[in-house]
Structure formats: structure tokens, C-alpha cells
Design an enzyme around this catalytic site. Sequence first.
Site, mmCIF file in Angstrom:
data_model
loop_
_atom_site.group_PDB
_atom_site.id
_atom_site.type_symbol
_atom_site.label_atom_id
_atom_site.label_comp_id
_atom_site.label_asym_id
_atom_site.label_seq_id
_atom_site.Cartn_x
_atom_site.Cartn_y
_atom_site.Cartn_z
ATOM 1 N N TYR A 90 0.848 -1.206 0.000
ATOM 2 C CA TYR A 90 0.000 0.000 0.000
ATOM 3 C C TYR A 90 0.884 1.257 0.000
ATOM 4 C CZ TYR A 90 -4.414 2.489 0.525
ATOM 5 O OH TYR A 90 -5.500 3.304 0.314
ATOM 6 N N LYS A 97 -3.367 8.371 2.826
ATOM 7 C CA LYS A 97 -4.612 8.168 3.581
ATOM 8 C C LYS A 97 -4.480 8.689 5.010
ATOM 9 C CE LYS A 97 -7.296 6.103 0.475
ATOM 10 N NZ LYS A 97 -8.387 6.870 -0.181
HETATM 11 C C1 IMJ Z 1 -3.854 -0.845 -3.276
HETATM 12 C C2 IMJ Z 1 -2.487 -1.074 -3.414
HETATM 13 C C3 IMJ Z 1 -1.813 -1.974 -2.621
HETATM 14 C C4 IMJ Z 1 -2.483 -2.696 -1.663
HETATM 15 C C5 IMJ Z 1 -3.855 -2.491 -1.523
HETATM 16 C C6 IMJ Z 1 -4.549 -1.569 -2.331
HETATM 17 N N1 IMJ Z 1 -4.778 -3.049 -0.684
HETATM 18 C C7 IMJ Z 1 -6.010 -2.536 -0.924
HETATM 19 C C8 IMJ Z 1 -5.926 -1.612 -1.963
HETATM 20 C C9 IMJ Z 1 -4.453 -4.053 0.285
HETATM 21 C C10 IMJ Z 1 -7.242 -2.891 -0.181
HETATM 22 C C11 IMJ Z 1 -7.066 -0.825 -2.599
HETATM 23 N N2 IMJ Z 1 -7.175 0.500 -1.945
HETATM 24 C C12 IMJ Z 1 -7.726 0.553 -0.608
HETATM 25 C C13 IMJ Z 1 -6.786 1.679 -2.561
HETATM 26 O O1 IMJ Z 1 -6.897 2.714 -1.921
HETATM 27 C C14 IMJ Z 1 -6.231 1.703 -3.912
HETATM 28 C C15 IMJ Z 1 -5.652 2.830 -4.416
HETATM 29 C C16 IMJ Z 1 -4.968 2.917 -5.686
HETATM 30 C C17 IMJ Z 1 -4.966 1.911 -6.648
HETATM 31 C C18 IMJ Z 1 -4.257 2.095 -7.838
HETATM 32 C C19 IMJ Z 1 -4.176 1.017 -8.889
HETATM 33 C C20 IMJ Z 1 -3.887 1.583 -10.250
HETATM 34 C C21 IMJ Z 1 -2.903 2.728 -10.237
HETATM 35 N N3 IMJ Z 1 -2.849 3.540 -9.156
HETATM 36 C C22 IMJ Z 1 -3.566 3.315 -8.015
HETATM 37 N N4 IMJ Z 1 -3.587 4.270 -7.056
HETATM 38 C C23 IMJ Z 1 -4.265 4.084 -5.922
HETATM 39 O O2 IMJ Z 1 -2.196 2.947 -11.225
#
Ligand code: IMJ
Length: 188
Positions: A90, A97
Amino acid sequence: QNDAEVEGVYSEIEQKWGGLDFVVHSVAYAGKEELRAPFHHTSREGFRTALEVSAYSLITVTRGAVPLMKNGGAIITLTYLGSQRAVPNYNVMGVAKAALEATVRYLAAELGEKAIRVNAISAGPIRTLAASGISNFSEIFGIMENRSPMHRSVTQDEVGKSALYMLSDLSSGARGETTYGATGYTTA
Ligand code: IMJ
């Protein structure tokens, strides 16, 4: 990242409706590299982009909403447990966040006198576009299903119901909170 675009939306809302009751802020972005590479390799630019899109944007969105919320209102944002714990991959999104949740507290403290409530919903992992391409997502799902009191992951409907609570008068006492709708995983 474009404040003028956000202001444009609000002036259209002002013209069409003359006011606004609530806003759902649901936007985040980190570069693919930032979610894949070791965290200590996070670039200055990647850090800036993630924080700007995922945390600063709540300030822009709130600034535009305040003049329209003439009789008070509610603003919510979506966050994730990676702000409080180091969740694998993450990375810089967790930092963003954490900034977002702090932004919620400062906005809530300031806008209380205008009867505008600002809160966050920390949903659990949900299979969405934002979750696609995350290498260990099924593993995280599995851990959640093992450890949460209900032995299952959160549903989109449950997140929706939390949003309904936070946006309605049902949550009239909630300000600057992060509420967990993640089927109890957080406290298990
Ligand atoms: C995202 C990345 C790594 C681990 C993650 C996540 N886990 C979860 C998420 C465990 C639950 C999903 N999440 C909560 C997010 O806030 C995702 C944010 C996000 C996802 C992407 C994918 C595509 C990209 N950029 C991104 N930026 C933020 O290019």
C-alpha cells in the site's frame, strides 16, 4: 489536480440547484511504480502526486462545497486501514490516507460552526478497478476472511449503508471520525 474544474462543477450545481446537502469524495491515485517498488524507493514526484490527488483534493472539494451548504451539510471521504498500519504494497497510499484522515479532522473542527460535518469511511478491501492489478489482493482477502468476526469480507452494500449513515441526520453527532465498515476486521 485541477482546482478550476472542481470550481466549474460547483458553479453548475449552484445554478441548477442553488445549494448542496452532501458530497462524497472518492478519489485516490498513486503511480503504479509506487505501489510495486520497495517503499523506501518512493520518489519525490510519486509522493507529491499521491498526496495531492488523494488528500489535498478533499480540501479543494470542501472549499467549493462550503458556500453551497447554506443550511449545513455532510462531506465524506473513503479511506483504508493502510493509513494506520503498514499494509504490504500500500506504501505511499498509506501515507496519503493518513494525511487524508488528518485533513478530515481539521476540516471537521473548522466547519462545525457552519453545521457541516466531515467524516471518513474506512472500507475493507473491495474488488474494484482501484484494487485490480494489486499483486497480493487475494491474499489480503483471505486474511480478512480468516480473521474478521464474520469470516467474510465487506460488501459494497455495507459500505453504502455506512455512507448513508454518515451523510444523513442519523450521524448528527459524528464529526472528524473514521468509521470502520470492514466487518470488524480492524478490531479482531
Ligand atoms: C492498493 C495497493 C496496494 C495494496 C492495496 C490496495 N490493498 C487494498 C488496496 C491491500 C485494499 C485498494 N485500496 C484501498 C486503494 O486505496 C487503492 C488505491 C490505488 C490503486 C491504484 C491502482 C492503479 C494505479 N494507481 C492506483 N492508485 C491508488 O495505477
